[in-house]
Motif scaffolding. Structure first.
Motif, mmCIF file in Angstrom:
data_model
loop_
_atom_site.group_PDB
_atom_site.id
_atom_site.type_symbol
_atom_site.label_atom_id
_atom_site.label_comp_id
_atom_site.label_asym_id
_atom_site.label_seq_id
_atom_site.Cartn_x
_atom_site.Cartn_y
_atom_site.Cartn_z
ATOM 1 N N PHE A 104 60.371 2.975 -66.658
ATOM 2 C CA PHE A 104 59.714 4.057 -65.630
ATOM 3 C C PHE A 104 60.064 3.335 -64.154
ATOM 4 O O PHE A 104 60.005 2.312 -63.820
ATOM 5 N N GLY A 105 60.705 4.517 -63.636
ATOM 6 C CA GLY A 105 60.947 4.229 -62.256
ATOM 7 C C GLY A 105 60.591 5.233 -60.799
ATOM 8 O O GLY A 105 60.593 6.230 -61.426
ATOM 9 N N ILE A 106 60.484 4.708 -59.883
ATOM 10 C CA ILE A 106 60.064 5.863 -58.826
ATOM 11 C C ILE A 106 60.951 5.376 -57.505
ATOM 12 O O ILE A 106 61.756 4.622 -57.337
ATOM 13 N N HIS A 107 60.878 6.415 -56.731
ATOM 14 C CA HIS A 107 61.741 6.710 -55.445
ATOM 15 C C HIS A 107 60.678 6.105 -54.336
ATOM 16 O O HIS A 107 59.639 6.495 -54.441
ATOM 17 N N ILE A 108 61.095 5.529 -53.293
ATOM 18 C CA ILE A 108 60.146 5.271 -52.276
ATOM 19 C C ILE A 108 61.314 5.296 -50.969
ATOM 20 O O ILE A 108 62.398 5.076 -51.166
ATOM 21 N N MET A 109 60.661 5.570 -49.967
ATOM 22 C CA MET A 109 61.449 5.534 -48.577
ATOM 23 C C MET A 109 61.276 4.127 -47.968
ATOM 24 O O MET A 109 59.886 3.752 -48.030
ATOM 25 N N ARG A 110 62.090 3.390 -47.362
ATOM 26 C CA ARG A 110 61.548 2.388 -46.586
ATOM 27 C C ARG A 110 60.404 2.589 -45.490
ATOM 28 O O ARG A 110 60.534 3.990 -45.190
ATOM 29 N N GLY A 111 59.528 1.800 -45.273
ATOM 30 C CA GLY A 111 58.537 1.904 -44.186
ATOM 31 C C GLY A 111 57.347 2.416 -44.882
ATOM 32 O O GLY A 111 56.957 2.333 -46.144
ATOM 33 N N MET A 112 56.423 3.089 -43.891
ATOM 34 C CA MET A 112 55.124 3.709 -44.292
ATOM 35 C C MET A 112 54.744 5.239 -43.514
ATOM 36 O O MET A 112 55.787 5.315 -42.968
ATOM 37 N N PRO A 113 53.980 5.823 -44.377
ATOM 38 C CA PRO A 113 53.921 7.282 -43.983
ATOM 39 C C PRO A 113 53.340 7.098 -42.414
ATOM 40 O O PRO A 113 52.600 6.368 -41.742
ATOM 41 N N ARG A 114 54.099 8.023 -41.474
ATOM 42 C CA ARG A 114 53.650 7.984 -40.095
ATOM 43 C C ARG A 114 52.264 8.305 -39.822
ATOM 44 O O ARG A 114 51.723 7.789 -39.089
ATOM 45 N N ALA A 115 51.755 9.197 -40.729
ATOM 46 C CA ALA A 115 50.139 9.498 -40.641
ATOM 47 C C ALA A 115 49.352 8.254 -40.768
ATOM 48 O O ALA A 115 48.385 7.910 -39.971
ATOM 49 N N ALA A 116 49.743 7.312 -41.688
ATOM 50 C CA ALA A 116 49.110 6.147 -41.817
ATOM 51 C C ALA A 116 49.049 5.147 -40.573
ATOM 52 O O ALA A 116 47.884 4.763 -40.307
ATOM 53 N N GLY A 171 52.872 -0.598 -63.609
ATOM 54 C CA GLY A 171 54.012 -0.545 -64.550
ATOM 55 C C GLY A 171 55.267 -0.064 -64.151
ATOM 56 O O GLY A 171 56.123 0.274 -65.176
ATOM 57 N N VAL A 172 55.638 -0.176 -62.920
ATOM 58 C CA VAL A 172 56.861 0.493 -62.585
ATOM 59 C C VAL A 172 58.038 -0.405 -62.886
ATOM 60 O O VAL A 172 58.092 -1.580 -62.449
ATOM 61 N N ASP A 173 59.145 0.037 -63.445
ATOM 62 C CA ASP A 173 60.460 -0.953 -63.727
ATOM 63 C C ASP A 173 61.674 -0.639 -63.032
ATOM 64 O O ASP A 173 62.652 -1.660 -62.984
ATOM 65 N N PHE A 174 61.607 0.041 -62.052
ATOM 66 C CA PHE A 174 62.824 0.474 -61.246
ATOM 67 C C PHE A 174 62.406 1.116 -59.973
ATOM 68 O O PHE A 174 61.660 2.062 -59.842
ATOM 69 N N ILE A 175 62.972 0.636 -58.711
ATOM 70 C CA ILE A 175 62.526 1.222 -57.593
ATOM 71 C C ILE A 175 63.997 1.761 -56.792
ATOM 72 O O ILE A 175 64.780 0.781 -56.480
ATOM 73 N N GLY A 202 55.502 -9.973 -59.351
ATOM 74 C CA GLY A 202 54.944 -10.228 -60.608
ATOM 75 C C GLY A 202 55.629 -9.491 -61.685
ATOM 76 O O GLY A 202 55.284 -9.912 -62.975
ATOM 77 N N ARG A 203 56.358 -8.417 -61.275
ATOM 78 C CA ARG A 203 56.992 -7.648 -62.306
ATOM 79 C C ARG A 203 58.510 -7.280 -62.447
ATOM 80 O O ARG A 203 58.897 -7.331 -61.136
ATOM 81 N N ASP A 204 59.088 -7.381 -63.329
ATOM 82 C CA ASP A 204 60.558 -7.442 -63.001
ATOM 83 C C ASP A 204 60.967 -5.778 -62.754
ATOM 84 O O ASP A 204 60.694 -4.861 -63.816
ATOM 85 N N MET A 205 61.629 -5.589 -61.758
ATOM 86 C CA MET A 205 61.947 -4.425 -61.387
ATOM 87 C C MET A 205 63.354 -4.183 -60.673
ATOM 88 O O MET A 205 63.716 -5.309 -60.134
ATOM 89 N N VAL A 206 64.367 -3.206 -61.171
ATOM 90 C CA VAL A 206 65.427 -3.171 -60.840
ATOM 91 C C VAL A 206 65.426 -2.502 -59.186
ATOM 92 O O VAL A 206 64.709 -1.659 -58.770
ATOM 93 N N LEU A 207 65.980 -3.201 -58.106
ATOM 94 C CA LEU A 207 66.049 -2.621 -56.888
ATOM 95 C C LEU A 207 67.215 -2.062 -56.804
ATOM 96 O O LEU A 207 68.353 -2.718 -56.437
ATOM 97 N N SER A 208 67.098 -0.768 -56.607
ATOM 98 C CA SER A 208 68.293 0.231 -56.267
ATOM 99 C C SER A 208 68.097 0.825 -54.713
ATOM 100 O O SER A 208 67.273 1.261 -54.275
ATOM 101 N N LEU A 209 69.226 0.715 -53.984
ATOM 102 C CA LEU A 209 69.442 1.144 -52.428
ATOM 103 C C LEU A 209 70.016 2.185 -52.174
ATOM 104 O O LEU A 209 71.205 2.451 -52.844
ATOM 105 N N SER A 210 69.126 3.261 -51.622
ATOM 106 C CA SER A 210 70.045 4.338 -51.293
ATOM 107 C C SER A 210 69.776 4.756 -49.554
ATOM 108 O O SER A 210 69.141 4.119 -48.899
#
Lengths: 417, 417, 417, 417
Positions: A104-116, A171-175, A202-210
């Motif tokens: 299982f994988g998810i997308h993230i943006m670098r950084g944090m939400p502006r609202a935070a 339980g994410v495997d891919f970012i 602590g968990r093996d995740m593929v790191l993919s950059l876009s």
């Protein structure tokens, strides 16, 4: 080693844009488990904006209200991902994907939400606050949601550690980390920080950059800190995009290797842009699809299908289940072009085990074209071979000569004396 | 096919500059025949300014009086090449070199002598005149002798045909054409004209283009019209030049193949700059010489020794006669770097015949350095191997780890399971 | 001071190209003496290639046989300038022009004839030889005749001194030196050498540098070493050229002053391109010609008419004999644009003597246009004025507002309270 | 017409950075009224961050809590401007300044506070909301407070109109708008929108754009939409800054005119950086201060003193009260440099009324230097004159020749015959 061979899977962007739902993800995961898994397909990836309740299509909106926890970490929009209710995050969905024998994988943006940052929320597991980590000068040029971080501050490290802790617990495997691969030099340190948080969680995740294009001169930095990175801007079902990939593939091919893969982007196959129109289908001709699959495999790009899998027709499915073709991703080494012109391209890739090599022929012109190559030109002791799309035996001789339809490709496994 | 594997030989520039004599050429040819020929060395090349009677060193002079025939074709200065007396040209010297079982090459500049144009001499085998072929706007930035040609005029083709006819009649096997490889785009057509004259002259000649750097984006044009081309400006015995070659080698490696070889320039080994000072010796340390030989072989650059061969010491000779190392030039394929940083570089090259691969380790740093690589990183089923400079067997395991002296290299032949 | 005000005269290029004859020069000189001299016109200039016997039009030819003396100095082609027979050079023609009360000028290229260097001729008044002064790497990109000089060699200074000695002996008053004004930085020293030879030759000569555009950042160097220099490439009778001049005029206007004048190039008025076709006439509309004259005068550019004067019609002659307009060249100071847009331009220039100022209005658009300006915008105490092309009195008020035809101009002398 | 002559006044930045208080503003206003007003000084300007309660010095802070009203309009921080209590804004302070016979100005940033957008506040006098006007992609590179606006949205116009309505109600006479003058082309439309809001607000206000350098090629746009604009980055008391201004002054001088003034930035004279250290004094030598005043006046830059006025010593006060020098700002026209080199610069400016001209001499070198200029070089009928700093009469002759101390300047009023 993470990503010992190029990752293969499905990503929600091409068909659902920013708006995919839990149900759609599961539907594709189930299809993958049933039809594709035996051929090496394994990652199921939820792309951008999963925290935005009112996402409708491929677009973004200024000042959108993103779902986040008390620590400024984005969490799934519960209206789209009901399993995330009660603060469960993506854990239930990841569990369900894992139960199918997939990852299982998810997308993230670098950084944090502006609202935070503007709300000055605390950072989980730290004394610091979000506005101490956020850099108000570091924004994304195409998406309005986030601030990049002040990477020299302990708060920034604390924030990245906190989100990867959360993803690991899900339980994410891919970012797929976005707004970063082409942002050298300003994001060089941010890539390192994210990579360290990823590898230290602590968990093996593929790191993919876009997104791409990542700069070629940063190849060694990318190889060290990421498992895959985009070599182009967004790739879509347009022949000009596909033709242009040959030049990029040529520049990047020498950098493909275990743990680090130049990424030619998703495969826009089958049913695309479903959020805009359920009748949308890839605009690539069958020949072009064969060309795309052949190039991606011979250059050993990661393979992430972009279409709604359950709508696949037989032809699309056949592209994704040709074991002899897909094997190149795992068994070849040192691929490179023999030559590439406006009209044709020829690629060669030895097999790791010494049992011959692969030869790909591409007709890049708009007319039928005869493409020829001799054993002498290859400089290889070729005896005979097999064409892998059509399963035709190549009668042994010193010359391969064939006629290809416009935009079409052939792919040979050649045997040596 | 001309240059099926990278040409290997000797060139007079590094030791004799513009001033080599017939006697010196023959001395080196005889040495080559006796000591180097068994290892594949075969070309003996007379470099620039052989038509200038008063050449003394590596420099050029404005308005020098070059020897030429009645058709504006340069001929050897008889005071330096006595065999050329009576209009014999280089034929006697070529014959003598051929008699040793070797091949003979000469340097030319693109274009024609300026004096030929100002004197309006006739072109041999044509109704046209030299001044109709010469382009008074096309000059070389570093040498004052020549005018390039007006490549769209029939007179230009007639002139180039006339000189290649002459070279063929002399028995020339190798042409180093200068002031052209980095002169894209303005010399693109001139390259084609010279290439066509060369290939149409009735004798098989290697066509080598100088000086570099040739532009990478012209790779396919170069592969089509030349057999080798310089990828750098003049290379000398300076560590900075050698270190910088790794980046160029990385960019060009995919373009090496039968008939077309990116050329890292001459090997400044042994006795150099003899016209300036007979005591001059290469400033490369032994480790650096090993690094140079290793890189040139693994990237499959042509190999042209630049030193006065008869002064070779045992170490220099050992570099030129290591058959296992030189074999890489003929037996490997698809070489590329695994990674290259400021401190180290690792290259891998499969063997054409599937019997394992080559692995080169380079310590680019100024300190002793441990370099390690695992079979997992290579992505190859490595069983064991042999280091080729020291002939040491590598005990089979999943990890190669070794300590290299500063600027030194090791080169392994790895065997697969 | 040489060129205390901007030089005014006639130049042979626009009407006769490289091919003008003595007879044509004299015909124009006589016309100038009769009709134009009272208005300040005085220089008669023979443009490029007067040493080439077979010049026919505006083109150049490679390897042309130029007339030169035994010292490699170009001399007039006797077939075109019969007065130059017997080694008289331009002296007879200069004498004839002087006899009319006018001044005489010639064109030169920087450097020396290539043939002089290849023939190794001696330099007059020196021990040195031409080939010691010539730089075989310094050529002109648009004309094949000359080599620039090696400006750090005494031979170069000797050669330049020798030619200016010759020109002074002929009675030359004006030198248009070509292939130099836009050749910064490589010709910086050559400009100095030529300027010093010119100023040291014992005769007062205007030094004019061509072609443009000279680089703006070299303004102070140009002001110090030359009397005028081209601010554009060749200017012809094309509205696009004229419109583009406004931007250049704006950048250069502050550098106009006694002894140093930015030069907007010749005035292509009346009968042009006579060597190609005797029926050729300027393609500028009357309005455009008025605009050109107005801009050249208000920016105080030198004025060199390019047309065959004897064919002038009344309108052309009227442009050249409007004393009130031409007076601006001598009586104004500190001209600059008030504003310049795509549609209009307004220029203002105070009079040196404090008696009001000049105001030029230009309609740069392709439609009739109302142009207005208030005394408040000018910031000047305007009382009234006179339009100088139409001799109309401007009724005193705080506002000038007028309608101009497309591409037309008006020019006011404003009086102050 | 607004700003018929260059605005003159005081600005709080150089002495108080982001932290000036009401009391400090009034103290300087009172000083100005008493000592400077007779010489034309009239504007009192509060610089950046007046809405930030905790400003301490010249620095900015991410995520600072700025004071704003319910419509997202910044208002003065009451702890620093007690008169603003109860929602009075700057009206009481403006009234007090007006009562002294002076004018009142404030600094603004383009755009709106980020917090206003994230809070989705309503826009005063409109149905729209702040987040509909803000552009989350448009940020300032050096200050973290604001978002630029989406200038094609009606909400953006509504917001800008709303703030200018507020400023007009306060009685503001001068707006220094920041983060905009060098932001072409992306802020071109934003400049127009702000200019239209300013001119449409019902009160006459000078519109000043910062920071520089504004792009020269936008001169006409700037002249049309602003009254003054910065031609450099921040100018401080450093000789290198001052020397560099000569090149900028040369480029911009032709664009100075009624209503539109290229701005060389504040005058760092007297007591500076008071928020950091009350003992700080300008680092400019007296000669350099004279050079600065002379250049600013001759090029007709706006004059805004940056020092704490009440600490002025006699010398500083003398610079600000030399009526004959300051008169140039109002009475000259068409100033431009005669020449500028590394060592010296000479400027000339005719008087509007025809009564002679001004001549400024600058010694830019680090040594005493004789500077000479003749009437012939000036091209002006000079009879005699007066040096304006030292009130010395120039004895009439054709030559001005004087020795200047390093970095010093002289300024003459020359009379004509």
């Amino acid at each position: 080693m993470t990503a010992q061979t190029p990752p293969m899977g499905w990503n929600s962007w091409d068909c659902y844009g920013a708006a995919v739902t839990e149900k759609e993800v599961m539907r594709n995961a189930e299809y993958m488990a049933q039809y594709l898994k035996p051929y090496g397909w394994e990652y199921v990836v939820v792309d951008i904006q999963w925290s935005r309740p009112d996402a409708r299509d491929h677009s973004y909106a200024p000042f959108a209200d993103l779902s986040m926890d008390a620590y400024g970490r984005l969490i799934p929009a519960v209206n789209r991902f009901p399993g995330a209710a009660g603060g469960a995050g993506f854990k239930p969905l990841a569990d369900a994907v894992h139960a199918l024998g997939l990852k299982f994988g998810i997308h993230i943006m670098r950084g944090m939400p502006r609202a935070a940052a503007h709300k000055k929320l605390p950072i989980e597991g730290s004394e610091a606050f979000c506005h101490e980590a956020a850099d108000p000068h570091s924004i994304c040029v195409w998406n309005p949601d986030m601030y990049g971080l002040r990477c020299d501050s302990p708060a920034a490290k604390a924030y990245y550690d906190s989100i990867f802790r959360l993803y690991a617990s899900w339980g994410v495997d891919f970012i797929k980390c976005d707004d970063i691969a082409r942002e050298y030099p300003r994001c060089r340190r941010e890539i390192e920080l994210i990579s360290e948080a990823c590898r230290g969680c602590g968990r093996d995740m593929v790191l993919s950059l876009s997104p791409g294009p990542a700069p070629l001169e940063q190849a060694e930095h990318l190889k060290r800190y990421a498992n895959m990175w985009r070599i182009t801007d967004d790739f879509w079902d347009d022949w000009r995009h596909l033709k242009a990939m040959f030049e990029r593939a040529e520049k990047w091919c020498i950098h493909a290797g275990p743990g680090h893969w130049p990424d030619a982007d998703m495969l826009p196959l089958g049913a695309l842009r479903q959020c805009e129109n359920p009748a949308e289908w890839t605009r690539f001709l069958p020949a072009e699809q064969r060309t795309m699959m052949t190039l991606w495999c011979v250059m050993r790009s990661p393979l992430m299908v972009g279409g709604e899998l359950t709508k696949n027709d037989n032809f699309t499915l056949s592209l994704l289940t040709n074991g002899a073709v897909l094997e190149i991703e795992k068994e070849s080494v040192c691929a490179h072009p023999l030559r590439t012109t406006e009209e044709e391209s020829l690629w060669v890739a030895p097999r790791k085990d010494g049992r011959g090599c692969y030869l790909a022929l591409f007709n890049l012109s708009d007319r039928r074209r005869k493409i020829s190559v001799s054993a002498e030109e290859l400089g290889l002791p070729v005896l005979g071979g097999m064409e892998l799309w059509n399963k035709k035996v190549l009668s042994g001789s010193g010359q391969i000569s064939t006629v290809l339809a416009p935009h079409d490709a052939l792919l040979y496994h050649l045997f040596f004396c």
